[in-house]
Enzyme design. Structure first.
Site, short mmCIF file in Angstrom:
data_model
loop_
_atom_site.label_atom_id
_atom_site.label_comp_id
_atom_site.label_asym_id
_atom_site.label_seq_id
_atom_site.Cartn_x
_atom_site.Cartn_y
_atom_site.Cartn_z
N ASN A 13 71.94 -76.31 44.82
CA ASN A 13 71.46 -75.09 44.26
C ASN A 13 70.83 -73.84 44.88
O ASN A 13 69.26 -74.03 44.92
CB ASN A 13 71.16 -75.88 42.91
CG ASN A 13 71.71 -75.10 41.53
OD1 ASN A 13 71.36 -74.93 40.39
ND2 ASN A 13 72.84 -73.78 42.16
N ASN A 66 74.27 -64.70 37.11
CA ASN A 66 74.62 -65.65 37.97
C ASN A 66 75.87 -65.61 38.95
O ASN A 66 75.86 -64.05 39.33
CB ASN A 66 76.20 -66.72 36.65
CG ASN A 66 75.67 -68.04 35.81
OD1 ASN A 66 74.40 -68.52 36.72
ND2 ASN A 66 75.44 -67.85 35.01
N CYS A 75 68.08 -71.32 33.81
CA CYS A 75 68.24 -72.47 34.97
C CYS A 75 67.06 -73.65 35.41
O CYS A 75 65.68 -73.16 35.79
CB CYS A 75 69.10 -71.61 36.12
SG CYS A 75 69.03 -72.50 37.39
N GLY A 76 67.38 -74.62 35.53
CA GLY A 76 65.94 -75.95 35.49
C GLY A 76 65.90 -75.51 37.61
O GLY A 76 64.17 -75.43 37.69
N ASN A 77 66.92 -75.66 37.93
CA ASN A 77 66.66 -75.19 39.43
C ASN A 77 65.91 -74.31 40.32
O ASN A 77 64.88 -74.04 40.72
CB ASN A 77 67.62 -76.00 40.10
CG ASN A 77 68.63 -77.13 40.21
OD1 ASN A 77 67.49 -78.06 40.29
ND2 ASN A 77 69.89 -77.32 40.27
N HIS A 166 75.38 -77.47 26.94
CA HIS A 166 75.13 -78.48 27.75
C HIS A 166 76.57 -79.35 27.46
O HIS A 166 76.51 -79.99 26.09
CB HIS A 166 74.45 -79.51 28.44
CG HIS A 166 74.10 -78.61 29.41
ND1 HIS A 166 73.59 -78.92 30.76
CD2 HIS A 166 72.16 -77.88 29.17
CE1 HIS A 166 72.82 -77.84 31.29
NE2 HIS A 166 72.07 -77.61 30.10
N GLU A 215 79.20 -75.70 36.11
CA GLU A 215 78.33 -74.73 35.83
C GLU A 215 78.69 -74.09 35.01
O GLU A 215 79.60 -73.05 35.81
CB GLU A 215 77.29 -74.49 36.89
CG GLU A 215 75.80 -75.64 36.57
CD GLU A 215 75.20 -75.19 37.36
OE1 GLU A 215 74.51 -74.27 36.58
OE2 GLU A 215 74.48 -75.57 38.37
N CYS A 224 72.42 -78.75 38.97
CA CYS A 224 71.87 -78.66 38.03
C CYS A 224 70.26 -79.03 36.97
O CYS A 224 70.53 -79.80 36.28
CB CYS A 224 72.52 -78.56 36.60
SG CYS A 224 73.06 -77.14 35.56
N GLY A 227 71.22 -79.20 33.26
CA GLY A 227 72.46 -80.45 33.22
C GLY A 227 71.68 -82.15 34.06
O GLY A 227 71.99 -82.70 32.73
#
Length: 282
Positions: A13, A66, A75-77, A166, A215, A224, A227
């Site tokens: 990612n 995005n 955004c986690g990553n 999600h 996503e 993700c 996610g």
């Protein structure tokens, strides 16, 4: 305008990171970010992340566009990549260094580990329909194993917000899901007024999940983070997974724990610099 950037990736990612500490607003527009993310005419990325000054007693502020120019809450990553980027900018000792980062989803705290991984306190998941948001059930109810019609098929879905929406569905074989055909239909389904990320989860074992993701605003990606967190929460809610799981994504694995002690979700995974450069944009 010449922009200095760094490229980072977390399990494939990938993101363009920009040092924006001189201003409280992103230094490029959403349209310019789209140009930068173009994999043929730009740098190529799933999104552009800005490291801005902190607010409300935080160390930094995170903003992200995005690849389609939309702005997600978090955004986690991406926040793992941001933490590594900040540590590289500061040129400080990175082992066990933590940051309080203000995001549109609230304050998130990533910590750099001695093994090169980053652990992120992702906060508590939101489960009420109104907070996701979705219209699949009454606003105050949890969305667990609800029927959703997509592409002429009925899917059992569980919905979770990790600061962003999600929709999780458990499948027998995640590799057989035609993401290219149905991903956008989930994202833009009328039941999700702010659109949604969608995770297709195969339970390999109760402590090992295999995930593919569409996503919101980026389409098919290799990983993700939010996610993966939402999927473990959904697995616990539906009785299909343990609270501590390995989540295998196309780009690699994340370690996710939904703590029974404090109700918070913790994510651990890599974040690596790929290259740095300068780009001229209009």
């Amino acid at each position: 305008m010449e922009i200095k950037f760094s490229k980072y990736q977390g399990l494939g990612n990938d993101f363009i990171l920009i040092d924006n500490r001189h201003s409280s607003e992103p230094m490029v527009t959403p349209e310019q970010a789209m140009q930068m993310c173009d994999r043929h005419f730009g740098i190529g990325a799933d999104g552009v992340i800005f490291a801005l000054p902190g607010t409300d007693n935080t160390d930094y502020t995170m903003r992200i566009y995005n690849s389609d120019g939309s702005e997600p809450e978090m955004c986690g990553n991406g926040i793992r990549c941001l933490a590594q980027f900040i540590a590289d900018l500061e040129q400080t000792e990175q082992i066990n260094k933590s940051y309080r980062i203000h995001t549109l989803a609230g304050v998130i705290t990533p910590q750099l580990q001695s093994n090169g991984l980053v652990t992120v306190d992702m906060g508590k998941p939101q489960l009420e329909a109104a907070k996701i948001p979705t219209t699949l059930c009454a606003p105050e109810d949890k969305v667990i194993n609800q029927n959703l019609e997509v592409a002429g098929q009925s899917w059992l879905v569980t919905c979770v917000s990790m600061g962003n929406p999600h929709c999780i569905t458990f499948v027998t074989d995640s590799d057989r899901i035609s993401l290219e055909q149905i991903g956008s239909q989930f994202e833009h389904h009328p039941a999700f007024p702010q659109r949604t990320n969608t995770e297709f989860i195969q339970v390999v074992r109760s402590d090992y999940l295999k995930m593919r993701v569409w996503e919101r605003g980026a389409g098919i990606t290799l990983a993700c983070g939010t996610g993966a967190c939402a999927s473990v929460v959904a697995g616990v809610l539906t009785g299909q997974s343990e609270r501590k799981c390995t989540v295998e994504l196309p780009g690699g694995c994340l370690q996710i724990e939904w703590s029974e002690t404090d109700g918070r979700v913790y994510m651990t995974g890599p974040a690596k610099q790929v290259f740095v450069g300068n780009l001229w944009i209009n």
